[in-house]
Design an enzyme around this catalytic site. Structure first.
Site, PDB file in Angstrom:
ATOM      1  N   GLU A 117     -72.829  23.172  71.704  1.00  0.00           N
ATOM      2  CA  GLU A 117     -72.410  24.168  72.713  1.00  0.00           C
ATOM      3  C   GLU A 117     -71.285  23.619  73.578  1.00  0.00           C
ATOM      4  O   GLU A 117     -71.065  22.407  73.640  1.00  0.00           O
ATOM      5  CB  GLU A 117     -73.579  24.528  73.637  1.00  0.00           C
ATOM      6  CG  GLU A 117     -74.059  25.959  73.578  1.00  0.00           C
ATOM      7  CD  GLU A 117     -73.009  27.052  73.788  1.00  0.00           C
ATOM      8  OE1 GLU A 117     -71.995  26.820  74.463  1.00  0.00           O
ATOM      9  OE2 GLU A 117     -73.209  28.157  73.282  1.00  0.00           O
ATOM     10  N   ARG A 118     -70.607  24.526  74.246  1.00  0.00           N
ATOM     11  CA  ARG A 118     -69.603  24.107  75.228  1.00  0.00           C
ATOM     12  C   ARG A 118     -70.301  23.255  76.298  1.00  0.00           C
ATOM     13  O   ARG A 118     -71.446  23.562  76.686  1.00  0.00           O
ATOM     14  CB  ARG A 118     -68.967  25.332  75.894  1.00  0.00           C
ATOM     15  CG  ARG A 118     -68.182  26.205  74.934  1.00  0.00           C
ATOM     16  CD  ARG A 118     -67.335  27.213  75.694  1.00  0.00           C
ATOM     17  NE  ARG A 118     -68.140  28.196  76.404  1.00  0.00           N
ATOM     18  CZ  ARG A 118     -67.655  29.002  77.354  1.00  0.00           C
ATOM     19  NH1 ARG A 118     -66.397  28.919  77.731  1.00  0.00           N
ATOM     20  NH2 ARG A 118     -68.429  29.890  77.938  1.00  0.00           N
ATOM     21  N   HIS A 133     -68.506  36.851  65.565  1.00  0.00           N
ATOM     22  CA  HIS A 133     -67.992  38.150  66.030  1.00  0.00           C
ATOM     23  C   HIS A 133     -67.133  38.026  67.298  1.00  0.00           C
ATOM     24  O   HIS A 133     -66.521  38.983  67.726  1.00  0.00           O
ATOM     25  CB  HIS A 133     -69.128  39.175  66.195  1.00  0.00           C
ATOM     26  CG  HIS A 133     -70.031  38.961  67.367  1.00  0.00           C
ATOM     27  ND1 HIS A 133     -71.066  39.826  67.668  1.00  0.00           N
ATOM     28  CD2 HIS A 133     -70.072  38.005  68.328  1.00  0.00           C
ATOM     29  CE1 HIS A 133     -71.679  39.406  68.750  1.00  0.00           C
ATOM     30  NE2 HIS A 133     -71.104  38.309  69.167  1.00  0.00           N
ATOM     31  N   SER A 192     -80.910  37.357  73.162  1.00  0.00           N
ATOM     32  CA  SER A 192     -81.282  36.341  72.172  1.00  0.00           C
ATOM     33  C   SER A 192     -82.762  36.001  72.200  1.00  0.00           C
ATOM     34  O   SER A 192     -83.324  35.614  71.179  1.00  0.00           O
ATOM     35  CB  SER A 192     -80.469  35.068  72.401  1.00  0.00           C
ATOM     36  OG  SER A 192     -79.222  35.248  71.823  1.00  0.00           O
ATOM     37  N   GLY A 238     -72.800  26.819  68.456  1.00  0.00           N
ATOM     38  CA  GLY A 238     -72.639  27.777  69.561  1.00  0.00           C
ATOM     39  C   GLY A 238     -73.996  28.373  69.889  1.00  0.00           C
ATOM     40  O   GLY A 238     -74.153  29.580  69.989  1.00  0.00           O
ATOM     41  N   LYS A 290     -75.071  32.228  65.141  1.00  0.00           N
ATOM     42  CA  LYS A 290     -75.555  33.564  65.519  1.00  0.00           C
ATOM     43  C   LYS A 290     -74.697  34.144  66.645  1.00  0.00           C
ATOM     44  O   LYS A 290     -74.529  33.509  67.697  1.00  0.00           O
ATOM     45  CB  LYS A 290     -77.017  33.457  65.958  1.00  0.00           C
ATOM     46  CG  LYS A 290     -77.592  34.742  66.516  1.00  0.00           C
ATOM     47  CD  LYS A 290     -79.098  34.625  66.696  1.00  0.00           C
ATOM     48  CE  LYS A 290     -79.640  35.728  67.554  1.00  0.00           C
ATOM     49  NZ  LYS A 290     -79.253  35.612  68.966  1.00  0.00           N
ATOM     50  N   ASN A 295     -74.742  41.189  63.968  1.00  0.00           N
ATOM     51  CA  ASN A 295     -74.896  42.628  63.755  1.00  0.00           C
ATOM     52  C   ASN A 295     -73.877  43.043  62.704  1.00  0.00           C
ATOM     53  O   ASN A 295     -72.678  42.850  62.906  1.00  0.00           O
ATOM     54  CB  ASN A 295     -74.614  43.395  65.049  1.00  0.00           C
ATOM     55  CG  ASN A 295     -75.668  43.120  66.092  1.00  0.00           C
ATOM     56  OD1 ASN A 295     -76.809  42.806  65.758  1.00  0.00           O
ATOM     57  ND2 ASN A 295     -75.307  43.222  67.354  1.00  0.00           N
ATOM     58  N   ASP A 309     -66.918  21.237  70.802  1.00  0.00           N
ATOM     59  CA  ASP A 309     -66.092  22.391  70.464  1.00  0.00           C
ATOM     60  C   ASP A 309     -66.191  22.603  68.955  1.00  0.00           C
ATOM     61  O   ASP A 309     -65.823  21.713  68.181  1.00  0.00           O
ATOM     62  CB  ASP A 309     -64.645  22.063  70.877  1.00  0.00           C
ATOM     63  CG  ASP A 309     -63.666  23.155  70.513  1.00  0.00           C
ATOM     64  OD1 ASP A 309     -64.053  24.098  69.804  1.00  0.00           O
ATOM     65  OD2 ASP A 309     -62.500  23.058  70.942  1.00  0.00           O
ATOM     66  N   PHE A 310     -66.699  23.782  68.548  1.00  0.00           N
ATOM     67  CA  PHE A 310     -66.908  23.970  67.102  1.00  0.00           C
ATOM     68  C   PHE A 310     -65.608  24.101  66.311  1.00  0.00           C
ATOM     69  O   PHE A 310     -65.628  24.098  65.091  1.00  0.00           O
ATOM     70  CB  PHE A 310     -67.890  25.104  66.793  1.00  0.00           C
ATOM     71  CG  PHE A 310     -67.666  26.426  67.500  1.00  0.00           C
ATOM     72  CD1 PHE A 310     -66.456  27.090  67.431  1.00  0.00           C
ATOM     73  CD2 PHE A 310     -68.717  27.012  68.204  1.00  0.00           C
ATOM     74  CE1 PHE A 310     -66.274  28.316  68.056  1.00  0.00           C
ATOM     75  CE2 PHE A 310     -68.544  28.241  68.846  1.00  0.00           C
ATOM     76  CZ  PHE A 310     -67.316  28.897  68.774  1.00  0.00           C
TER      77      PHE A 310
END
Ligand SMILES: C[S@@+](CC[C@H](N)C(=O)[O-])C[C@H]1O[C@@H](n2cnc3c(N)ncnc32)[C@H](O)[C@@H]1O
Length: 359
Positions: A223-224, A269, A177, A200, A265, A298, A250-251
């Site tokens: 974020e977590r 995935h 990243s 995240g 980002k 990606n 938690d998203f």
């Protein structure tokens, strides 16, 4: 009628063809054999990394006896491992004094939190990582992450419970990243952004690059809880901590509402279509009419490189995720009430920025 087998060998033209076929076959066998041995070669590198050999050789060549004592290894067997690695181009045997040292390839493995290959080698060397690949057939049969059956916990549970596993993952992800965040900041104009939420956001390098390129912007990094502290530290070390709130959460549950820009980002995935849809619907509900969402991932194009497809399978075995094409994303986005505005290349690889608005 086909010629009788003996006739084949009496015909000089056919004999020449057969010789040619035999050569093709021998070449194909050698290639496949090489690929199969590649798994062992990778395993040998993992063990070298696990024993800390790259770092032990950092200050210069050492004898195998010296290395074995320092690494806690069985000397004659370490010699065999090093002999194989050197024959494969990793490390170098120097003369006949049982001395080994670095070469250009092994230097890539020196511990370096900013190096994607060095951090990935350590991540791959972890036994729980290798165990997931061992059960690839389970994933192919079921479409599910093999990690869970191989390790008895999910990847997310392990990286929550085990600080060492979390560190290996966060460093591997963070080093990739770091370079990508600069590319994103170059490819997309963030200068008009006011409030930005990174969903995240990992260790925070994308948010840091964005806030550096948009001095008027303020950020929220979701974020977590177990990763949030690392993000806080990185943002402060980059001098942008005051302009960014780090929100542990938690998203699937909460996404802050009303920001101008949402970023996600290398997160979608990690999830199957059903979960991606849950996340996208949460984001859509949080977006104001003029908000934009950037999906940065990606993308699989018409002719994806094998390296992209390896990561696709890695996502499958670790977390049951997948790399997707732009049209895969468009379908999911539409179901969530979102629509693609444009898509931008980012760097020279498969990374793309897909800009999205509410439909
Ligand atoms: C593959 S990493 C990507 C991190 C970052 N966006 C980047 O590009 O480096 C996925 C991130 O999602 C975070 N994550 C996973 N599940 C989450 C959840 N339910 N809520 C918030 N964050 C989560 C992980 O901790 C991890 O940092």
């Amino acid at each position: 009628m086909p010629p009788a087998p003996n006739a084949l060998w009496r015909n000089p033209r056919m004999t020449a063809e057969r010789t040619h076929d035999d050569q093709d076959r021998a070449g194909a066998e050698a290639t496949v054999n090489d690929i199969l041995q590649g798994a062992w070669k990778a395993r040998a590198i993992h063990v070298a990394v696990e024993l800390g050999l790259p770092a032990l050789l950092q200050d210069g060549p050492r004898t195998v006896a010296d290395l074995a004592a320092a690494a806690g290894a069985h000397e004659p067997t370490l010699r065999r491992l090093l002999r194989l690695l050197a024959a494969s181009g990793i490390f170098e045997e120097l003369g006949h004094d049982d001395l080994y040292g670095h070469n250009a390839l092994s230097e890539v493995l020196l511990p370096d939190p900013t190096s994607p290959v060095a951090t990935d080698a350590r991540f791959q060397a972890a036994p729980w990582h290798w165990r997931a690949w061992e059960r690839l057939a389970h994933s192919v049969r079921t479409g599910e992450a093999s990690f869970d059956v191989a390790n008895g916990v999910s990847f997310w549970q392990l990286t929550q419970q085990d600080p060492q596993a979390r560190e290996l993952f966060n460093h591997a992800m963070g080093s990739v990243s770091l370079a990508e965040s600069r590319q994103v900041a170059e490819a997309y104009d963030f200068s008009g952004a006011d409030t930005v939420v990174d969903i995240g956001g990992g260790r925070g390098s994308l948010m840091a690059a964005l806030l550096e390129s948009a001095p008027g912007a303020r950020g929220v990094l979701l974020e977590r809880p177990e990763v949030a502290g690392e993000a806080r530290a990185l943002l402060e070390s980059r001098g942008v901590g005051e302009r960014c709130e780090v929100l542990p959460g938690d998203f699937f549950e909460t996404i802050p509402a009303g920001a101008d820009l949402y970023l996600i980002k290398h997160v979608l995935h990690d999830w199957d279509d059903e979960d991606v849809l849950r996340i996208l619907r949460r984001i859509a509900a949080a977006m104001a009419p003029g908000s934009r969402l950037l999906v940065i991932d990606n993308l699989i194009d018409e002719r994806p490189a094998a390296s992209t497809l390896f990561v696709d399978l890695l996502l499958l075995v670790l977390v049951g995720g997948a790399e997707r094409s732009e049209s895969d994303f468009a379908t999911l986005l539409e179901k969530a009430g979102l629509t693609v505005e444009r898509s931008l290349p980012c760097g020279s690889g498969p990374l793309r920025i897909v800009e999205i608005r509410r439909a």
